[in-house]
Design a protein around this motif. Structure first.
Motif, PDB file in Angstrom:
ATOM      1  N   HIS A  80       0.819  -1.221   0.000  1.00  0.00           N
ATOM      2  CA  HIS A  80       0.000   0.000   0.000  1.00  0.00           C
ATOM      3  C   HIS A  80       0.854   1.273   0.000  1.00  0.00           C
ATOM      4  O   HIS A  80       2.000   1.244   0.421  1.00  0.00           O
ATOM      5  N   ASP A  91       6.589   1.626   6.017  1.00  0.00           N
ATOM      6  CA  ASP A  91       5.362   0.826   6.050  1.00  0.00           C
ATOM      7  C   ASP A  91       4.635   0.960   4.709  1.00  0.00           C
ATOM      8  O   ASP A  91       4.279   2.063   4.316  1.00  0.00           O
ATOM      9  N   GLY A  92       4.432  -0.131   4.023  1.00  0.00           N
ATOM     10  CA  GLY A  92       3.700  -0.113   2.749  1.00  0.00           C
ATOM     11  C   GLY A  92       4.586   0.262   1.574  1.00  0.00           C
ATOM     12  O   GLY A  92       4.820  -0.536   0.673  1.00  0.00           O
ATOM     13  N   GLU A 125      -5.181   1.416   2.874  1.00  0.00           N
ATOM     14  CA  GLU A 125      -4.977   0.206   3.667  1.00  0.00           C
ATOM     15  C   GLU A 125      -5.123   0.476   5.152  1.00  0.00           C
ATOM     16  O   GLU A 125      -5.616  -0.339   5.923  1.00  0.00           O
ATOM     17  N   GLU A 126      -4.636   1.655   5.577  1.00  0.00           N
ATOM     18  CA  GLU A 126      -4.492   1.907   7.011  1.00  0.00           C
ATOM     19  C   GLU A 126      -5.794   2.227   7.731  1.00  0.00           C
ATOM     20  O   GLU A 126      -5.846   2.219   8.951  1.00  0.00           O
ATOM     21  N   HIS A 191       7.029  -6.490   2.978  1.00  0.00           N
ATOM     22  CA  HIS A 191       6.573  -5.485   3.948  1.00  0.00           C
ATOM     23  C   HIS A 191       7.569  -5.428   5.092  1.00  0.00           C
ATOM     24  O   HIS A 191       8.276  -6.410   5.344  1.00  0.00           O
ATOM     25  N   GLN A 194       7.293  -4.661  11.346  1.00  0.00           N
ATOM     26  CA  GLN A 194       6.494  -3.901  12.336  1.00  0.00           C
ATOM     27  C   GLN A 194       6.473  -4.570  13.705  1.00  0.00           C
ATOM     28  O   GLN A 194       5.554  -4.355  14.496  1.00  0.00           O
ATOM     29  N   HIS A 360      -2.349  -7.503   6.732  1.00  0.00           N
ATOM     30  CA  HIS A 360      -1.878  -6.817   5.520  1.00  0.00           C
ATOM     31  C   HIS A 360      -2.856  -7.053   4.371  1.00  0.00           C
ATOM     32  O   HIS A 360      -3.661  -7.977   4.412  1.00  0.00           O
TER      33      HIS A 360
HETATM   34 ZN   LIG Z   1       1.513  -1.620   6.060  1.00  0.00          ZN
END
Ligand SMILES: [Zn+2]
Length: 412
Positions: A80, A91-92, A125-126, A191, A194, A360
């Motif tokens: 994303h 992130d993404g 996405e978030e 990805h 996290q 995800h």
């Molecule tokens: Zn992500």
């Protein structure tokens, strides 16, 4: 043949310069001004590679590299492009720019491929706009319908449907663009982890086996609010101590009664009236239970329900336990896990197989195609914050693994 760290770095730096919160992390919500600028940048890079580009009604960018194989199903990769408020650089976006780099390398080396290679950059996405996560991938896979976009709203009360329309998207068309099985042969998402497992073990690559499922319960305990001084202990109906007993039991249930990977968390609690000299009248708290096995979540859920009943009866409290949210655990394709693992072994990459504690976009696709995921380390396990960091050397290794995996998949 390998990826170029400078080009990956350049793409990440160019995109992260575009933020609504300069010096306070990346804020790049879907359908914002920043989103437009980032799309312009990425689409130019895709055009330079001669990709055939399509943006669907929800804003997912799909870009195909075709080499005399137009009618065959694609090998898909990507992630994303949106962020949370004041999020991180990696992130993404890392999954999108590495996918772009994979196509660059395939093209400049004239690598023979029997299937088209498709880059997908998912929108929304978030859940930053409408509080609902993975809207782009839910629409792509048909899990969300046009009607759902009319129901979910942003903080200003404007529907997702309207926001997307105002952004210039052909949102009425989304149901005609659902990804079909015959369009895609496999999906691989790279990805950042996290979490802190890879970093703490100093390992560059995680091969994801499963994505956790989740159950969220809300527990309400009602007792009798009264004076903290003049009410003797034996006359109390105190929901706070009842809650404490249940919360301690949740830790015990996850640790001792459930499965190896089961986790349970109470992170939100509300006390009424919340005064230091008042016995509370009511306590509400949420229990978040996750596992890659449904059974693990169910064991803790059963423990929660029976313990709450037992504690409430013992203490003379009224009680209610409601399931307020749930998502299924997702097993990724064993075929893809094997291919990624073999490729990592052949190239002597330092890797482990692991599960994903975060959900995800790829979690939406197993009903349609074989799905695999590659993780690269998050330093100190930090994500969704400006301190989020992944070493470019690790991103390059992840990108090389993605590249070699995709070429294998396109030539099976
Ligand atoms: Zn992500």
């Amino acid at each position: 043949m390998e990826s170029c760290i400078e080009r990956i770095k350049n793409d990440i730096e160019n995109v992260t310069r575009i933020t609504a919160t300069p010096n306070m992390g990346c804020t790049r919500f879907s359908y914002s001004k920043e989103d437009s600028e980032v799309r312009e940048y990425l689409i130019k890079e895709m055009k330079d590679l001669g990709l055939s580009i399509k943006v669907d009604g929800v804003g997912n960018i799909r870009a195909k590299y075709i080499d005399n194989n137009e009618d065959k199903p694609s090998i898909m990769m990507g992630s994303h492009i949106d962020t949370v408020a004041n999020g991180g650089k990696f992130d993404g976006l890392t999954g999108v720019v590495t996918a772009l780099e994979v196509i660059r390398v395939i093209k400049e080396n004239n690598v023979k491929i029997n299937n088209p290679i498709e880059l997908i950059a998912f929108a929304e996405e978030e859940g930053s706009n409408f509080g609902s996560t993975m809207v782009g991938s839910k629409i792509l896979t048909g899990a969300y319908k046009l009607e759902d976009l009319k129901k979910i709203k942003n903080d200003d009360g404007i529907s997702a449907y309207q926001v997307m329309k105002d952004f210039g998207l052909d949102v009425d068309n989304v149901e005609n663009e659902v990804l079909k099985k015959e369009e895609v042969k496999a999906m691989v998402e790279l990805h950042v982890e996290q979490g802190g497992i890879l970093d703490s073990e100093q390992i560059s690559i995680g091969i994801v086996q499963a994505i956790v499922g989740m159950k969220t319960y809300k527990v309400k305990l009602k007792g009798v609010s009264n004076h903290a001084g003049s009410t003797p202990m034996y006359l109390r109906k105190d929901p706070m101590v009842g809650a404490a007993e249940i919360i301690i039991h949740m830790e015990k249930a996850a640790k001792e009664k459930a499965l190896k990977d089961t986790v349970a968390t109470v992170g939100k609690i509300h006390c009424q009236p919340n005064g230091s000299n008042v016995i509370p009248g009511q306590i509400e708290f949420n229990v978040d239970i996750r596992d890659v096995e449904t059974e693990g979540m169910e064991i803790v859920a059963r423990e929660l329900i029976s313990k709450t009943k037992e504690v409430a009866e013992k203490r003379g409290l009224e009680y209610k336990v409601d399931l307020i949210g749930e998502s299924e655990c997702v097993k990724l394709s064993s075929k893809l896990i094997n291919i990624i693992e073999d490729t990592a072994l052949e190239n002597k990459y330092n890797f482990i197989k692991m599960n994903s504690g975060a959900v995800h976009d790829s979690a939406m696709l197993p009903g349609i195609t074989d799905v695999g995921m590659i993780f690269v380390p998050s330093i100190n396990g930090l994500s969704h914050c400006p301190q989020e960091l992944t070493k470019f050397e690790d991103i390059k290794l992840g990108c090389d693994l993605l590249l070699k995996t995709v070429i294998k998949l396109a030539n099976e």
